[in-house]
Enzyme design. Structure first.
Site, mmCIF file in Angstrom:
data_model
loop_
_atom_site.group_PDB
_atom_site.id
_atom_site.type_symbol
_atom_site.label_atom_id
_atom_site.label_comp_id
_atom_site.label_asym_id
_atom_site.label_seq_id
_atom_site.Cartn_x
_atom_site.Cartn_y
_atom_site.Cartn_z
ATOM 1 N N MET A 53 0.840 -1.176 0.000
ATOM 2 C CA MET A 53 0.000 0.000 0.000
ATOM 3 C C MET A 53 0.885 1.238 0.000
ATOM 4 O O MET A 53 1.211 1.781 1.049
ATOM 5 C CB MET A 53 -0.929 -0.035 1.218
ATOM 6 C CG MET A 53 -1.760 1.205 1.344
ATOM 7 S SD MET A 53 -3.002 1.143 2.638
ATOM 8 C CE MET A 53 -2.028 1.114 4.103
ATOM 9 N N PRO A 54 1.300 1.704 -1.164
ATOM 10 C CA PRO A 54 2.132 2.902 -1.221
ATOM 11 C C PRO A 54 1.357 4.158 -0.841
ATOM 12 O O PRO A 54 0.168 4.289 -1.141
ATOM 13 C CB PRO A 54 2.576 2.988 -2.681
ATOM 14 C CG PRO A 54 2.181 1.714 -3.312
ATOM 15 C CD PRO A 54 1.133 1.095 -2.467
ATOM 16 N N TYR A 55 2.063 5.056 -0.197
ATOM 17 C CA TYR A 55 1.533 6.372 0.150
ATOM 18 C C TYR A 55 2.542 7.390 -0.336
ATOM 19 O O TYR A 55 3.708 7.361 0.070
ATOM 20 C CB TYR A 55 1.342 6.482 1.659
ATOM 21 C CG TYR A 55 1.011 7.878 2.133
ATOM 22 C CD1 TYR A 55 -0.302 8.327 2.186
ATOM 23 C CD2 TYR A 55 2.024 8.759 2.502
ATOM 24 C CE1 TYR A 55 -0.595 9.614 2.615
ATOM 25 C CE2 TYR A 55 1.739 10.044 2.928
ATOM 26 C CZ TYR A 55 0.426 10.462 2.985
ATOM 27 O OH TYR A 55 0.133 11.732 3.401
#
Length: 67
Positions: A1-3
């Site tokens: 889950m990249p931010y």
């Protein structure tokens, strides 16, 4: 889950922000094989009087005549 957090000085259009979000998401999909549905991109807009470089705010720098 990249931010991904993008900080820019205020003034970008809605269309420009949409392009930043889409392009950043596409880059993470292409390079890191991340899923678009779990990729978060946040754009923080900072007023130019709140962003400094070279010891002065961007607003102040923009007010000075070009040499």
């Amino acid at each position: 889950m990249p931010y991904v957090n993008i900080r820019i000085t205020a003034g970008a259009t809605t269309e420009q922000k949409a392009e930043l979000i889409a392009g950043t998401t596409e880059l993470l999909v292409r390079v890191l094989n991340k899923k678009p549905g779990s990729t978060f991109v946040v754009i923080d807009e900072v007023q130019t009087e709140d962003w400094g470089v070279g010891g002065i705010s961007i607003a102040e720098r923009d007010r000075k005549p070009a040499s």
